[in-house]
Design a protein around this motif. Structure first.
Motif, PDB file in Angstrom:
ATOM      1  N   GLU A 100      -7.708  -4.340  13.424  1.00 28.47           N
ATOM      2  CA  GLU A 100      -7.343  -2.708  13.390  1.00 28.47           C
ATOM      3  C   GLU A 100      -5.897  -2.932  12.869  1.00 28.47           C
ATOM      4  OE1 GLU A 100      -9.013   0.101  16.298  1.00 28.47           O
ATOM      5  OE2 GLU A 100      -8.912  -1.500  17.513  1.00 28.47           O
ATOM      6  N   LEU A 117      -4.973   9.595  12.130  1.00 31.41           N
ATOM      7  CA  LEU A 117      -4.247   8.573  12.767  1.00 31.41           C
ATOM      8  C   LEU A 117      -3.992   8.806  14.064  1.00 31.41           C
ATOM      9  CD1 LEU A 117      -3.019   5.951  11.731  1.00 31.41           C
ATOM     10  CD2 LEU A 117      -0.826   7.229  11.876  1.00 31.41           C
ATOM     11  N   TRP A 172      -7.574   8.381  15.823  1.00 29.84           N
ATOM     12  CA  TRP A 172      -7.907   6.862  15.761  1.00 29.84           C
ATOM     13  C   TRP A 172      -7.529   6.104  17.202  1.00 29.84           C
ATOM     14  CZ3 TRP A 172      -6.464   3.143  11.356  1.00 29.84           C
ATOM     15  CH2 TRP A 172      -6.808   1.895  11.501  1.00 29.84           C
ATOM     16  N   TYR A 218      -3.870   1.767   5.604  1.00 31.96           N
ATOM     17  CA  TYR A 218      -3.891   3.158   5.834  1.00 31.96           C
ATOM     18  C   TYR A 218      -2.656   3.828   5.972  1.00 31.96           C
ATOM     19  CZ  TYR A 218      -5.564   7.349   8.268  1.00 31.96           C
ATOM     20  OH  TYR A 218      -5.805   8.833   8.361  1.00 31.96           O
ATOM     21  N   TYR A 219      -1.660   3.568   6.749  1.00 34.96           N
ATOM     22  CA  TYR A 219      -0.479   4.011   6.911  1.00 34.96           C
ATOM     23  C   TYR A 219       0.298   4.091   5.698  1.00 34.96           C
ATOM     24  CZ  TYR A 219       4.425   4.688   8.569  1.00 34.96           C
ATOM     25  OH  TYR A 219       5.690   5.061   8.729  1.00 34.96           O
ATOM     26  N   THR A 237       0.797  -1.274  -0.062  1.00 37.78           N
ATOM     27  CA  THR A 237      -0.083   0.158  -0.007  1.00 37.78           C
ATOM     28  C   THR A 237       1.045   1.216   0.087  1.00 37.78           C
ATOM     29  OG1 THR A 237      -0.136  -0.121   2.363  1.00 37.78           O
ATOM     30  CG2 THR A 237      -2.015  -1.128   1.195  1.00 37.78           C
ATOM     31  N   MET A 262      -1.966   6.533   2.919  1.00 37.66           N
ATOM     32  CA  MET A 262      -2.036   7.939   3.234  1.00 37.66           C
ATOM     33  C   MET A 262      -1.159   8.693   4.075  1.00 37.66           C
ATOM     34  SD  MET A 262      -4.855   7.575   1.665  1.00 37.66           S
ATOM     35  CE  MET A 262      -5.343   9.422   1.789  1.00 37.66           C
ATOM     36  N   LEU A 312      -6.149  -2.964   9.167  1.00 36.69           N
ATOM     37  CA  LEU A 312      -6.341  -1.934   8.675  1.00 36.69           C
ATOM     38  C   LEU A 312      -5.462  -0.739   8.684  1.00 36.69           C
ATOM     39  CD1 LEU A 312      -8.826  -0.272   7.229  1.00 36.69           C
ATOM     40  CD2 LEU A 312      -9.640   0.088   9.534  1.00 36.69           C
ATOM     41  N   TYR A 313      -4.597  -0.710   9.799  1.00 37.36           N
ATOM     42  CA  TYR A 313      -3.697   0.421  10.058  1.00 37.36           C
ATOM     43  C   TYR A 313      -2.525   0.204   9.079  1.00 37.36           C
ATOM     44  CZ  TYR A 313       0.800   2.183  11.788  1.00 37.36           C
ATOM     45  OH  TYR A 313       1.862   2.875  11.855  1.00 37.36           O
ATOM     46  N   TRP A 348      -4.266  13.198   6.954  1.00 32.75           N
ATOM     47  CA  TRP A 348      -4.407  11.865   7.365  1.00 32.75           C
ATOM     48  C   TRP A 348      -3.507  11.451   8.572  1.00 32.75           C
ATOM     49  CZ3 TRP A 348      -8.588   9.978   5.115  1.00 32.75           C
ATOM     50  CH2 TRP A 348      -9.031  10.684   4.038  1.00 32.75           C
TER      51      TRP A 348
END
Length: 534
Positions: free
Chosen positions: A422, A402, A405, A429-430, A369, A433, A425-426, A398
């Motif tokens: 989580e 974080l 969150w 996301y990391y 990602t 974004m 997902l982190y 973003w």
């Protein structure tokens, strides 16, 4: 060779002739060479990229800290029972005596992290400006790379929880070596971008009057972003291959069969990543062109110039108002991100029970990602011609999300990096974004710094970044201890600090910065401040 910079009083001249064939376009930081001594070749550029595949952080920034925390967990005890009578895992907390008191192991990790960054700041104060003088910078990169590789292999001797104190030393030295080698490698990229054939051709067009200075400045800015973002993309692709091989290694040594195997697996992965780093670094060691730096100022020695030039850079930043505003933002937001990632990392290790296999698979998700995120940011920027500052501002939003969150987890166990889903997902996301920060924040430095002292200002920003990076861990470690070992409480501090820092970025004006840098260069030229070493 010496470089003369045009005095602002000569604004009616198109260019000012320097020694040999080098010129500087009046009213700008554009350096023009009739016969460029250095031109960035594809081979040199790819050696630069490949180095980053090795210096990916797996040894010093990922598995090193995880192994350190794993050893602390195995050596620690449940504080609700008499000391060392109940192992960690039987209760919610895990503690060890460290630095004069009994501390939560997450607090120990953050405190050790702070010590490491404090030492980095001191080292960079001493040697940070060396990148500006002679041909020192490549030697510094080589030294810290070899040191980091040595530390990586040193972890093979630390596989037992009773040796966690040795882990403290390896953790600190490994982080210092990783961050310093990364700093001096990164300092090469503005020169590489400036010496790209297409950028040199663009500068020639300005001299010929067929392109405006602003058009060239924007073109060179895009080139810097291109070099920075491609280096991250290449690193991501190479890191995925490395992690895939690591999964095979973990299967081979049966890391999931016992705690002992899992602990040994951490050390094996660190050593393997160190070996890969050395192989990837060798081409850059030999292929980097040793572009000349500045001559030492009168009355300075190589041992004192770092402190003098850091002082000068801070002083000059007061004249370069836009640079100073960005310096403040970089100080604050760098602290927020570095500390947030460290806090989340400690929570992640606990949630996945220090499983080397899960951590490796999580890293694969993060790296995939990351490459996708950096490419998407770059694609959008190039397609729509968006400025570096705008892209960085979007990225910062973003980062703050974080911290929100994590902040939710202060008073609940249902959310806030408390569950395995989580953590997965982190990582996604990391990568998507947050990771573009590392490209755009560095490129932004080059956009608000005067060209002749680019390395000096990179060193200054590195010192500032490392200074902020040790303040944050110290503060958050104290917050965890003061809150009764609530590992989510630091996010309140990080959210507030991150939000406040955006104000300084908002006021940075890149166009004004170029004008300030032009005036600064013209004023400094009268003192022959930018004489190149021969």
């Amino acid at each position: 060779m010496e470089t003369a910079i045009v005095d602002k009083s000569q604004a009616d001249d198109a260019t000012s002739q320097t020694s040999d064939s080098k010129k500087v376009v009046a009213g700008s930081q554009i350096v023009v060479d009739d016969k460029p001594q250095y031109s960035t070749t594809k081979v040199e550029l790819w050696a630069f990229y490949v180095y980053y595949i090795g210096n990916n952080g797996l040894s010093g920034f990922n598995f090193g800290p995880s192994q350190f925390q794993n050893l602390l967990f195995l050596a620690g005890y449940d504080p609700s029972q008499p000391a060392f009578t109940a192992p960690c895992g039987s209760g919610t907390d895990c503690v060890l005596p460290f630095a004069g008191r009994v501390r939560d192991i997450n607090s120990i990790v953050l405190l050790t992290n702070g010590i490491s960054f404090a030492l980095q700041a001191a080292i960079l104060l001493l040697i940070g400006a060396w990148a500006d003088y002679g041909s020192w910078r490549p030697n510094i990169t080589i030294f810290f790379t070899i040191l980091a590789v040595g530390v990586s292999f040193g972890w093979l001797g630390v596989e037992d929880p009773s040796k966690w104190q040795a882990g403290v030393a390896l953790y600190i030295i490994g982080l210092i070596a990783y961050q310093c080698s990364l700093t001096f490698w990164t300092a090469a990229f503005p020169g590489l971008a400036r010496d790209l054939p297409e950028v040199q051709d663009s500068a020639q067009e300005v001299e010929a009057g067929t392109k405006s200075q602003d058009e060239h400045a924007n073109f060179e800015s895009i080139a810097r972003n291109w070099v920075s973002n491609i280096s991250f993309a290449v690193c991501s692709a190479g890191e995925i291959i490395i992690l895939a091989i690591m999964v095979g290694i973990l299967k081979g040594i049966k890391s999931d069969q016992s705690t002992e195997n899992n602990t040994r697996a951490f050390s094996v992965l660190i050593a393997f990543s160190g070996g890969v780093w050395l192989l990837c670094a060798i081409p850059w060691f030999f292929l980097e062109k040793r572009r000349p730096g500045l001559a030492l100022p009168p009355g300075s020695s190589i041992l004192t110039v770092g402190f003098k030039q850091t002082y000068i850079a801070f002083r000059e930043c007061m004249r370069l108002k836009q640079t100073f505003l960005y310096l403040i933002f970089y100080f604050l937001m760098g602290d927020v991100l570095n500390t947030t990632v460290t806090v989340i990392g400690t929570l992640q290790n606990s949630v996945v029970a220090y499983s080397t296999l899960q951590l490796t698979l999580l890293l694969i998700v993060g790296i995939v990602t990351q490459g996708l995120g950096i490419y998407l940011f770059w694609f959008v920027q190039k397609k729509f011609g968006i400025s570096t500052k705008t892209m960085l501002s979007f990225n910062v939003v973003w980062i703050i999300i974080l911290t929100i969150w994590g902040l939710i987890g202060v008073h609940t166990n249902k959310f806030g990096f408390k569950h395995v889903w989580e953590i997965w997902l982190y990582q996604a996301y990391y990568g998507l974004m947050v990771c573009p920060w590392y490209a755009y924040s560095q490129t932004m430095i080059s956009e608000v710094s005067p060209l002749p002292q680019m390395f000096l200002f990179f060193a200054l920003f590195s010192v500032v970044g490392k200074t902020s990076a040790f303040i944050g861990p110290f503060v958050t470690s104290a917050i965890i201890t003061a809150s009764g070992n609530n590992d989510s409480m630091p996010f309140a501090f990080l959210f507030a600090l991150g939000t406040a820092s955006t104000v300084f970025l908002w006021f940075v004006d890149v166009d004004k910065s170029r004008k300030e840098c032009d005036d600064f260069i013209a004023a400094e030229a009268k003192r022959d401040a930018f004489e190149l070493s021969k």
